[in-house]
Design an enzyme around this catalytic site. Structure first.
Site, short mmCIF file in Angstrom:
data_model
loop_
_atom_site.label_atom_id
_atom_site.label_comp_id
_atom_site.label_asym_id
_atom_site.label_seq_id
_atom_site.Cartn_x
_atom_site.Cartn_y
_atom_site.Cartn_z
N TYR A 192 0.96 -1.37 0.11
CA TYR A 192 0.08 -0.11 0.13
C TYR A 192 1.07 1.26 -0.03
O TYR A 192 1.71 1.51 1.07
CB TYR A 192 -0.92 0.01 1.05
CG TYR A 192 -2.20 -0.82 1.07
CD1 TYR A 192 -3.19 -0.35 0.62
CD2 TYR A 192 -1.96 -2.22 1.35
CE1 TYR A 192 -4.30 -1.12 0.35
CE2 TYR A 192 -3.18 -3.20 1.12
CZ TYR A 192 -4.29 -2.68 0.92
OH TYR A 192 -5.22 -3.62 0.80
N HIS A 236 -3.74 -2.49 -8.40
CA HIS A 236 -4.95 -3.14 -7.95
C HIS A 236 -5.94 -2.24 -7.52
O HIS A 236 -7.26 -2.30 -8.24
CB HIS A 236 -4.72 -4.33 -6.93
CG HIS A 236 -5.93 -5.00 -6.32
ND1 HIS A 236 -6.64 -4.33 -5.60
CD2 HIS A 236 -5.97 -6.07 -6.87
CE1 HIS A 236 -7.68 -5.66 -5.47
NE2 HIS A 236 -7.20 -6.50 -5.97
N HIS A 237 -5.84 -1.19 -6.72
CA HIS A 237 -6.70 -0.12 -6.52
C HIS A 237 -6.17 1.03 -6.29
O HIS A 237 -5.01 0.99 -5.41
CB HIS A 237 -7.95 -0.74 -5.79
CG HIS A 237 -7.81 -0.82 -4.21
ND1 HIS A 237 -7.62 -1.97 -3.65
CD2 HIS A 237 -7.35 0.06 -3.46
CE1 HIS A 237 -7.37 -1.94 -2.21
NE2 HIS A 237 -7.24 -0.48 -2.08
N HIS A 274 -2.74 0.53 -3.96
CA HIS A 274 -2.66 -0.65 -3.69
C HIS A 274 -1.59 -1.43 -4.92
O HIS A 274 -2.24 -1.75 -5.79
CB HIS A 274 -3.70 -1.47 -3.16
CG HIS A 274 -3.57 -3.06 -2.92
ND1 HIS A 274 -4.71 -3.92 -3.05
CD2 HIS A 274 -2.42 -3.82 -2.93
CE1 HIS A 274 -4.10 -5.31 -2.73
NE2 HIS A 274 -2.93 -5.13 -2.74
N HIS A 316 -18.14 -2.41 2.45
CA HIS A 316 -16.89 -2.54 3.32
C HIS A 316 -16.80 -3.56 4.42
O HIS A 316 -17.89 -3.46 5.18
CB HIS A 316 -16.35 -1.12 3.71
CG HIS A 316 -15.09 -1.27 4.47
ND1 HIS A 316 -13.91 -1.59 4.07
CD2 HIS A 316 -14.94 -1.21 5.94
CE1 HIS A 316 -13.11 -1.68 5.03
NE2 HIS A 316 -13.51 -1.17 6.25
N HIS A 359 -13.92 -6.36 6.69
CA HIS A 359 -12.79 -6.88 6.84
C HIS A 359 -12.76 -8.22 6.38
O HIS A 359 -13.40 -8.47 5.52
CB HIS A 359 -12.11 -6.74 8.27
CG HIS A 359 -11.90 -5.22 8.43
ND1 HIS A 359 -11.41 -4.87 9.87
CD2 HIS A 359 -11.70 -4.16 7.71
CE1 HIS A 359 -11.38 -3.63 9.85
NE2 HIS A 359 -11.55 -3.24 8.47
N MET A 399 -15.92 -5.38 10.36
CA MET A 399 -16.77 -3.99 10.16
C MET A 399 -17.96 -4.54 9.23
O MET A 399 -17.68 -5.61 8.37
CB MET A 399 -15.93 -3.07 9.56
CG MET A 399 -14.94 -2.44 10.25
SD MET A 399 -14.26 -1.02 9.40
CE MET A 399 -13.36 -0.30 10.83
#
Lengths: 619, 619
Positions: B231, B263-264, B334, B413, B415, B488
């Site tokens: 990251y 990737h993002h 990422h 979103h 985890h 989350m």
């Protein structure tokens, strides 16, 4: 008389062929204009072995046969006093909403036959897929015969799936001309329901020995009370010194004309511990009935409307007579007289076929399911609450012979809230076989049913019986017990060779239930009295039934250890530790059968079929 | 560059027509022997607006388009270095077992294309119903192009159902001659997965104003670390005194050659309460990263592989610049570098399109779902445990304008344990509409997704967000929280006009959770420390997870009142009583959509299609 098999009884039978030959000269009105799809699907031999009156007056009489190779039922419906048509069909529990119906209707000039369905409001609709296939219609002096066929499964979502167990048949009589299906007001017509086991097992009838004797246990010319429901009790007795015999078959004896009134009948043997029982002939709920008759509970024979003769398997017979067994028998007849006929006389009962040449094995009856105890309870307002009773591996290990036992028949039993019952055989944690299942079970229709195939049970096997209850009409918890508003979950299995194991049932461990009440007490804000000095039913009645308390009760029954009743008789346990036993674990469940939709032989009509029945008039 | 739309960007696009015209003289190897079912089903205009590399080396490149009228996806797969064929397909979560596959295979002389499936052991089987329809195959200098079509739903139980949300694409490369499908050892081949949103919404791109400006937030010639996952954090800043603008569109800027590595990417705005932020350019997890960067969390733009440009609706734009907003921006990239390439340089980032001519509405982002608190927990060893967060009618009544808000995009979103996420809009107790749903959600693929249709939310509506978790690989409870091994359940919804409501989330009432721990303590025989002086995670870690404790936790979450967070910012609540609020009651649920099986245009081949690709050799 119900049966139409010619052997061993020779009662008047009612075959299509005979009727046809009797009346074949009366051609004018017998015209069958449209006979659809005759290729191979009209039953050969035209034999309809099963017969049941649909309505209490006997205006509609249904006969049928079952073709397992074709996966279809052939129906013959006799309409004695045809006016402007009729409805015949099936629904989940006999309701007229969401029902699957065959309808014959006439506007006075033209008649039609079609497959229809009713919606949730009871409004009729023509079915886009016509699955009741009309095979023929013909007039006879006694009425109109309609022949039609229906596959067990059609895969049309508007159609009823015909399964093993109880089927709720419904009928309605059209007394006015009907101009369209939509015009039928289903709530305003003369209508009713009849429960039958439609898919009778296809069992080869064993040959009867030459030394066979018969004994009729029948009501002594009873005047049927002019009330809807009567349970009649009549005491009979065997001759003094009557030696041990084997009952190997029995069949109903129904007084002619009373076919629609005699709902079910049972013959019980009394307890051997009493030397004598009083003679009694009267209603079972009468104050005059001697208490001792309550000790006559060992079932020798049971029959219900629509059932045929009951045959024991070739290797087994039900022992009666001889030392150690009571000479006294109790006949119980349930008269169902909704039209409140007066003065009807009845001498119905059961004819036992027995032999002194004892068969290889004595047959026995074993009770599976739940112990009759209030610790097993159903919250109020539930549409489908499950309770499960276990016969554990530990008990079968101890009580069954190494060669196992063979279950050949089963009688399911609950009280009024029961809606489904199933017993599954599990071995090494894997469900193997359904012993008996009824997804449309009704407490008003408790037959002894022959199993389609005999189930072998070996030491170490588990028999798991689950009942589904509906308590939507109740405002307080329903606890287990003997009362009619209490509940039971039982499967009486008939098997051989007889063992000492009479009862293999369970209930939740009472200590864990006590923890549940404590938990409810502490978790909920309300002050509720679930204190231990109060009885278990009282504790259940004071639970505030929110979703949490309901969910947790379900979780408790699915988790808590059980108290096992692995008993020689209802009070004598096999030696061993039976308290706080672990629940059987199931690692692999049986798959739900996927309904097959066999291709129907020949083309199906896409629309209702016109029929020429001549002009119909009101009588 | 990802997009192939010509306006407003003019990056090199990659259209079939152009490629075809460029190379149409090279006929010899371009032979397409069999083009099946061409009638109308080959995409007219041959436009494949969506493109994604399948493997990290970029050997396989997938382009596609979506036809909602036909309910089908057209795929164009470029195989750069064809050896003996390839596998392409879809599966629940990217696994090679129980997958739905299109296979091109060659024995060196003959090539075949067919629809196949893999069983639970990964063994390949030809599908009895061929639903990947080959439309064409053609060689070009850069590789082989395969064109094929697949209906969203085929009603073949062996086929994957293409739904909204994430689709796990899988690929495999056949490097040796293959003599039959059955001979392919799927575990021994070069293979991988790529996640995409296959069913992109069909949205009309709003026109951009003439005064549009662009700003690129890009990495400053970063050397991508030679490790699988990085990251990267880079701080940028707006000019001093930069006035309020509206971002109305953004798109990715990808350094050529790095398409498979980036990737993002996300651009965050920092908190206005700090006057300045340190410049930083390095890995986000570096010890050298200044702590203050953690205050840069307000999303301005987010892109993930396979996504196109993001357009705001015509009436709205995302405000940035001006007083009360920070000048500092954080770019996070990422890098996914599983082949551990060394020395790759990258200047990728995001290009913002913004205007000083403010649109009618400011857009806003609202957080729905669960509060980040350990009171919401998932037992270990669960395959599908549900947690639900509520935005209640009381909160929307207070915080939303009478004319309501319009949700146009959503980012789900969770985890690592998250498997599904869905938000449903409920009004008057009846579920009305799915706001966003992903039945194959992956925490590794969190895009901002435009909704297929804008969802209007009015005061009094309820927004209910449910996440499904898998904790089969965990040995202790997973509690809610910020940690990567905590969980989350959030849906960031993008909407307009902006309101003060930033956060509308819930959690179970802690007092009821305390009663749960007490109950566990008393019910279970083990001595467990669920005493209140211990932290909630510690109490969860000490629960003995038997079926009862699991069931009761589920029941608790489905029953206990909630603590509502109806907040202006993450710490400031709207005035009102938000504790011990009742759970919303749902009286009518949305029906599960029944997959339609549209008739495929033209005949489908019953068997694999032979292809003449010439003799294939190992390079």
């Amino acid at each position: 008389m119900q049966t139409s098999r010619s052997k061993p009884c020779s009662c008047p039978s009612f075959k299509l062929r005979e009727v046809a030959s009797m009346y074949f000269t009366m051609i004018a009105v017998f015209l069958v204009i449209l006979v659809v799809a005759l290729q191979g699907s009209v039953p050969r031999g035209s034999d309809f072995p099963y017969k049941v009156p649909l309505d209490p007056q006997g205006l509609l009489e249904l006969s049928w046969n079952v073709s397992y190779p074709e996966q279809a039922v052939h129906f013959q419906l006799l309409v004695r006093d045809l006016q402007f048509g009729l409805l015949f069909g099936m629904s989940d529990r006999g309701e007229f909403e969401n029902a699957d119906l065959a309808v014959l209707w006439s506007d006075g000039r033209n008649s039609y036959f079609g497959d229809a369905w009713s919606d949730a409001k009871g409004q009729l609709h023509m079915d886009s897929q016509q699955d009741y296939q009309l095979l023929g219609a013909r007039r006879a002096p006694e009425g109109l015969y309609l022949l039609f066929r229906r596959a067990f499964s059609t895969c049309d979502p508007k159609d009823y799936l015909i399964e093993d167990g109880t089927v709720h048949l419904i009928y309605g009589i059209l007394e006015k001309p009907v101009h369209s299906l939509q015009a039928i007001n289903i709530s305003a017509i003369h209508r009713g329901l009849q429960r039958v086991q439609l898919l009778k097992p296809n069992i080869t009838v064993p040959e009867l020995p030459s030394d066979i004797k018969t004994m009729e246990i029948t009501a002594p010319d009873v005047v049927i009370p002019s009330q809807e429901t009567t349970y009649w009790c009549y005491m009979a007795e065997l001759a003094e010194g009557f030696p041990k015999h084997h009952i190997i078959m029995y069949e109903p004896v129904i007084t002619a004309g009373n076919e629609a009134l005699v709902h079910h009948m049972e013959v019980f043997q009394c307890a051997a511990k009493f030397d004598s029982f009083p003679h009694y002939n009267g209603p079972c709920d009468s104050k005059m009935k001697p208490d001792r008759l309550n000790y006559c509970r060992h079932v020798l024979a049971a029959w219900a409307m629509g059932a045929q003769a009951f045959y024991y398997p070739e290797e087994a017979g039900l022992a009666f007579g001889g030392p150690g067994s009571s000479r006294y028998l109790r006949l119980e007849i349930h008269y169902h007289n909704p039209l409140v006929f007066k003065g009807r006389r009845d001498s119905s009962g059961i004819r036992l076929y027995y032999t002194a040449t004892l068969r290889r094995y004595d047959a026995g009856i074993m009770e599976l399911g739940l112990v009759y105890t209030p610790v097993m309870a159903i919250p109020p307002g539930e549409d489908a609450f499950l309770l499960t009773g276990y016969c554990t591996d530990k008990c079968t290990q101890l009580a069954l012979p190494a060669a196992g036992i063979r279950i050949f028949a089963s009688q399911l039993h609950t009280h009024l809230a029961g809606r489904k019952v199933v017993t599954v055989l599990s071995r090494d944690g894997r469900e193997r076989q359904v012993v008996n299942a009824d997804g449309h079970y009704s407490p008003h229709f408790q037959e002894i049913r022959m199993l389609k195939e005999v189930v072998a049970v070996f030491p170490g096997d588990e028999l798991i019986t689950t009942c589904t209850y509906n308590t939507e009409d109740r405002s307080r918890a329903t606890v287990g017990g003997f009362g009619i508003l209490e509940e039971m979950c039982v499967n009486y299995v008939h098997y051989y060779p007889q063992t000492q194991l009479e009862l293999c049932k369970s209930a939740v461990d009472p200590g864990y239930l006590h923890r549940y009440f404590n938990l409810v007490n502490r978790f909920n804000d309300e002050e509720v009295c679930t204190c231990p000095q109060v009885s278990v039913p009282q504790q259940f009645f004071s639970v505030p039934w929110n979703t949490f308390n309901r969910d947790v009760l379900k979780s408790l029954y699915g988790f808590a250890p059980i108290s096992m009743h692995c008993n020689k008789s209802s009070a004598v346990r096999f030696p061993g530790d039976w308290e706080k036993q672990p629940l059987p674990t199931i690692t692999e469940r049986l798959r739900e059968p996927v309904p097959r939709c066999p291709p129907t032989p020949g083309p199906r009509p896409a629309a209702p079929v016109p029929l020429n029945l001549g002009e119909l008039r009101r009588d």
